[in-house]
Design an enzyme around this catalytic site. Sequence first.
Site, PDB file in Angstrom:
ATOM      1  N   ASP A  59       1.056  -0.753  -0.077  1.00  0.00           N
ATOM      2  CA  ASP A  59      -0.407   0.304  -0.029  1.00  0.00           C
ATOM      3  C   ASP A  59       0.685   1.054   0.184  1.00  0.00           C
ATOM      4  O   ASP A  59       1.819   1.386   1.104  1.00  0.00           O
ATOM      5  CB  ASP A  59      -1.243  -0.013   1.269  1.00  0.00           C
ATOM      6  CG  ASP A  59      -2.039   1.370   1.201  1.00  0.00           C
ATOM      7  OD1 ASP A  59      -2.801   0.842   1.844  1.00  0.00           O
ATOM      8  OD2 ASP A  59      -1.731   2.392   0.701  1.00  0.00           O
ATOM      9  N   LYS A  85      -9.585   5.754  -9.692  1.00  0.00           N
ATOM     10  CA  LYS A  85      -9.830   6.973 -10.607  1.00  0.00           C
ATOM     11  C   LYS A  85     -11.558   6.939 -10.723  1.00  0.00           C
ATOM     12  O   LYS A  85     -11.273   6.614 -12.329  1.00  0.00           O
ATOM     13  CB  LYS A  85      -9.083   5.695 -12.142  1.00  0.00           C
ATOM     14  CG  LYS A  85      -9.406   4.614 -11.211  1.00  0.00           C
ATOM     15  CD  LYS A  85      -9.153   3.964 -13.293  1.00  0.00           C
ATOM     16  CE  LYS A  85     -10.050   2.480 -13.335  1.00  0.00           C
ATOM     17  NZ  LYS A  85     -10.591   2.226 -14.431  1.00  0.00           N
ATOM     18  N   SER A 125      -4.834  12.626 -17.314  1.00  0.00           N
ATOM     19  CA  SER A 125      -5.462  12.664 -17.899  1.00  0.00           C
ATOM     20  C   SER A 125      -6.399  13.702 -18.657  1.00  0.00           C
ATOM     21  O   SER A 125      -6.214  14.906 -17.698  1.00  0.00           O
ATOM     22  CB  SER A 125      -7.006  12.167 -16.352  1.00  0.00           C
ATOM     23  OG  SER A 125      -8.348  11.861 -17.434  1.00  0.00           O
ATOM     24  N   TYR A 150     -11.252  13.917  -8.810  1.00  0.00           N
ATOM     25  CA  TYR A 150     -10.443  12.732  -9.250  1.00  0.00           C
ATOM     26  C   TYR A 150      -9.593  13.610 -10.401  1.00  0.00           C
ATOM     27  O   TYR A 150      -8.454  13.229 -10.640  1.00  0.00           O
ATOM     28  CB  TYR A 150     -11.310  11.812 -10.538  1.00  0.00           C
ATOM     29  CG  TYR A 150     -10.012  11.032 -11.028  1.00  0.00           C
ATOM     30  CD1 TYR A 150     -10.064  11.421 -12.885  1.00  0.00           C
ATOM     31  CD2 TYR A 150      -9.071  10.171  -9.987  1.00  0.00           C
ATOM     32  CE1 TYR A 150      -9.295  10.760 -13.558  1.00  0.00           C
ATOM     33  CE2 TYR A 150      -8.514   9.303 -11.663  1.00  0.00           C
ATOM     34  CZ  TYR A 150      -8.514   9.303 -13.525  1.00  0.00           C
ATOM     35  OH  TYR A 150      -7.618   9.707 -14.131  1.00  0.00           O
ATOM     36  N   LYS A 154      -4.920  14.676 -10.791  1.00  0.00           N
ATOM     37  CA  LYS A 154      -4.589  14.678 -11.702  1.00  0.00           C
ATOM     38  C   LYS A 154      -3.707  15.841 -11.673  1.00  0.00           C
ATOM     39  O   LYS A 154      -2.349  15.839 -12.239  1.00  0.00           O
ATOM     40  CB  LYS A 154      -5.126  13.844 -13.235  1.00  0.00           C
ATOM     41  CG  LYS A 154      -5.518  12.431 -12.705  1.00  0.00           C
ATOM     42  CD  LYS A 154      -4.122  11.433 -12.705  1.00  0.00           C
ATOM     43  CE  LYS A 154      -4.976  10.642 -12.274  1.00  0.00           C
ATOM     44  NZ  LYS A 154      -4.132   9.002 -12.722  1.00  0.00           N
ATOM     45  N   ASN A 199     -17.552   3.063 -16.840  1.00  0.00           N
ATOM     46  CA  ASN A 199     -17.038   4.420 -17.976  1.00  0.00           C
ATOM     47  C   ASN A 199     -18.044   3.319 -19.186  1.00  0.00           C
ATOM     48  O   ASN A 199     -18.827   1.910 -18.399  1.00  0.00           O
ATOM     49  CB  ASN A 199     -15.512   3.478 -18.205  1.00  0.00           C
ATOM     50  CG  ASN A 199     -14.881   4.275 -17.492  1.00  0.00           C
ATOM     51  OD1 ASN A 199     -13.871   3.852 -16.435  1.00  0.00           O
ATOM     52  ND2 ASN A 199     -15.059   5.412 -17.509  1.00  0.00           N
ATOM     53  N   SER A 216     -28.193   2.882 -20.590  1.00  0.00           N
ATOM     54  CA  SER A 216     -29.070   4.428 -20.613  1.00  0.00           C
ATOM     55  C   SER A 216     -27.484   5.371 -20.722  1.00  0.00           C
ATOM     56  O   SER A 216     -26.146   5.015 -20.566  1.00  0.00           O
ATOM     57  CB  SER A 216     -28.696   4.959 -18.789  1.00  0.00           C
ATOM     58  OG  SER A 216     -29.212   3.429 -18.464  1.00  0.00           O
ATOM     59  N   ARG A 231     -16.242  11.670 -27.564  1.00  0.00           N
ATOM     60  CA  ARG A 231     -14.897  11.129 -26.374  1.00  0.00           C
ATOM     61  C   ARG A 231     -13.761  10.245 -27.963  1.00  0.00           C
ATOM     62  O   ARG A 231     -14.018   9.884 -28.722  1.00  0.00           O
ATOM     63  CB  ARG A 231     -15.031  10.217 -25.634  1.00  0.00           C
ATOM     64  CG  ARG A 231     -16.192  10.947 -24.760  1.00  0.00           C
ATOM     65  CD  ARG A 231     -15.322  11.554 -23.733  1.00  0.00           C
ATOM     66  NE  ARG A 231     -16.174  12.137 -22.754  1.00  0.00           N
ATOM     67  CZ  ARG A 231     -17.081  13.086 -22.606  1.00  0.00           C
ATOM     68  NH1 ARG A 231     -17.243  12.968 -24.046  1.00  0.00           N
ATOM     69  NH2 ARG A 231     -17.926  13.470 -21.202  1.00  0.00           N
ATOM     70  N   GLY A 297     -21.508  16.485 -14.449  1.00  0.00           N
ATOM     71  CA  GLY A 297     -19.452  16.690 -14.782  1.00  0.00           C
ATOM     72  C   GLY A 297     -19.599  16.454 -15.497  1.00  0.00           C
ATOM     73  O   GLY A 297     -18.025  16.894 -16.689  1.00  0.00           O
TER      74      GLY A 297
HETATM   75  C1  WQD Z   1     -17.965   7.561 -22.006  1.00  0.00           C
HETATM   76  C2  WQD Z   1     -18.896   9.097 -22.932  1.00  0.00           C
HETATM   77  C3  WQD Z   1     -20.783   9.373 -20.768  1.00  0.00           C
HETATM   78  C4  WQD Z   1     -21.406   5.568 -19.166  1.00  0.00           C
HETATM   79  C5  WQD Z   1     -13.804   8.401 -18.569  1.00  0.00           C
HETATM   80  C6  WQD Z   1     -12.754   8.812 -17.195  1.00  0.00           C
HETATM   81  C7  WQD Z   1     -11.847   9.977 -16.702  1.00  0.00           C
HETATM   82  C8  WQD Z   1     -11.017   9.546 -18.088  1.00  0.00           C
HETATM   83  C9  WQD Z   1     -11.126   9.909 -19.452  1.00  0.00           C
HETATM   84  C10 WQD Z   1      -8.427   8.296 -17.329  1.00  0.00           C
HETATM   85  C11 WQD Z   1     -19.794   9.518 -21.669  1.00  0.00           C
HETATM   86  C12 WQD Z   1     -21.362   8.190 -21.523  1.00  0.00           C
HETATM   87  C13 WQD Z   1     -20.929   6.068 -19.791  1.00  0.00           C
HETATM   88  C14 WQD Z   1     -22.618   4.886 -19.520  1.00  0.00           C
HETATM   89  C15 WQD Z   1     -22.858   6.721 -21.194  1.00  0.00           C
HETATM   90  N1  WQD Z   1      -9.555   8.810 -18.161  1.00  0.00           N
HETATM   91  N2  WQD Z   1     -22.014   6.893 -20.812  1.00  0.00           N
HETATM   92  N3  WQD Z   1     -23.465   5.675 -20.234  1.00  0.00           N
HETATM   93  O1  WQD Z   1     -16.505  10.246 -18.381  1.00  0.00           O
HETATM   94  O2  WQD Z   1     -15.306  10.405 -20.333  1.00  0.00           O
HETATM   95  O3  WQD Z   1     -14.287   9.862 -18.335  1.00  0.00           O
HETATM   96  O4  WQD Z   1     -12.022   8.617 -19.353  1.00  0.00           O
HETATM   97  O5  WQD Z   1      -8.458   8.808 -16.763  1.00  0.00           O
HETATM   98  O6  WQD Z   1     -11.109   9.983 -15.825  1.00  0.00           O
HETATM   99  O7  WQD Z   1     -14.005   8.473 -15.684  1.00  0.00           O
HETATM  100  O8  WQD Z   1     -15.603   8.060 -19.681  1.00  0.00           O
HETATM  101  O9  WQD Z   1     -16.398   5.684 -20.299  1.00  0.00           O
HETATM  102  O10 WQD Z   1     -17.670   7.411 -17.843  1.00  0.00           O
HETATM  103  O11 WQD Z   1     -17.695   7.746 -20.448  1.00  0.00           O
HETATM  104  O12 WQD Z   1     -23.587   7.582 -21.491  1.00  0.00           O
HETATM  105  O13 WQD Z   1     -23.504   4.263 -18.569  1.00  0.00           O
HETATM  106  O14 WQD Z   1     -19.846   8.214 -22.038  1.00  0.00           O
HETATM  107  O15 WQD Z   1     -21.705  10.134 -20.582  1.00  0.00           O
HETATM  108  O16 WQD Z   1     -20.439  10.870 -22.894  1.00  0.00           O
HETATM  109  P1  WQD Z   1     -15.434  10.018 -20.076  1.00  0.00           P
HETATM  110  P2  WQD Z   1     -17.003   7.013 -19.686  1.00  0.00           P
END
Ligand code: WQD
Length: 335
Positions: A59, A85, A125, A150, A154, A199, A216, A231, A297
């Site tokens: 740890d 994360k 990130s 988070y 970073k 994710n 969803s 993304r 967010g």
């Molecule tokens: C991707 C898209 C959601 C889940 C992540 C990490 C962040 C960084 C970047 C490393 C978004 C949509 C998601 C769901 C959905 N990585 N979604 N339904 O938010 O871009 O951030 O990658 O550091 O730490 O958290 O990734 O996969 O959560 O979302 O519609 O059930 O998919 O709204 O547009 P995100 P994500």
Amino acid sequence: MKRILVTGGLGFIGSHTVVELQNAGFNVVIIDDLSNTTLKVLDSITEITGKKPDFYKIDLRVKDDVKNFFENNKVDGIIHFAAFKAVGESMQKPLDYYENNLSALVYLLQEMRDRNIDNFIFSSSCTVYGQADELPITEKAPVKKAESVYGNTKQIGEEIIEDASKAHGINAIALRYFNPIGAHESIKIGELPLGVPQNLIPFVTQTAAGIRKELSVFGDDYPTSDGTAVRDYIHVVDLAKAHIAALQRLINKNNKESFEFFNVGTGTGSSVLQVIKAFEKASGKPLNYKIVGRRKGDITAAYADTTIANKELNWKTEKSLDEALASAWQWQLKQ
Ligand code: WQD
């Protein structure tokens, strides 16, 4: 043969990076606290490369244990993944996130300072950019106030590294990841989300596998081609190879500053609906989903300008979104 410490080396990106380090001829020692993975991943890495990395369950918040490790282990570089994360969880447990993500980083850097260890690669990130004003996002884009704890860990992490690098001559590179997805071609390692996936891709594959009822889609009223958020989904193996490229840049002393950072993505943006369509094609399975409200967010769009990373790291992505989604599906079928 150089020996590299990989913290969080049994995690999703860490394990894929360990495989590529071994393939590139490095000796690897892993530190992981197993809080978000299992020891099985160590066997899987060994099966893939035929070489078992050294492993220590530590740890990194326990300063004496970190010191003890370095008293007994010589390393030529460190790739630091170990961190909490989950963006949503970080808002509920800010102090756990600041403690784990930052104290561990400081202890590692103190050991590097005291023992003249050089070459530090940091898992950062694209969330440091927030919603960038211009797309694609270059390294010149301003770092904005993080939307999550988070993301703030970073940002602060990069500042700590920059200050340590300037004061103590530690050469360091931060890789600002976009959205890592997929699994190694052997399908022996992949993303292991414990609990309900936050994710997109693990939720998609678990829905297709019947583990989740339906996906969803968080909002279809964004100012994008089809209203869903965009993304930059990068194959985790391409991302892993970027770490090797960054490490070799430091080992070969090709870095131009003591602290550098690079955007690591494909350079292409994909909307949630485009990903769903690509997944249905890659898996041959129709996906059950519904459109719901936006997730707090979330930003509209983020995808990388990869010009600098391609040039300075002599690295570029080789795998397509379809390949990444197909490997994610094959990995899900093995669970
Ligand atoms: C991707 C898209 C959601 C889940 C992540 C990490 C962040 C960084 C970047 C490393 C978004 C949509 C998601 C769901 C959905 N990585 N979604 N339904 O938010 O871009 O951030 O990658 O550091 O730490 O958290 O990734 O996969 O959560 O979302 O519609 O059930 O998919 O709204 O547009 P995100 P994500």
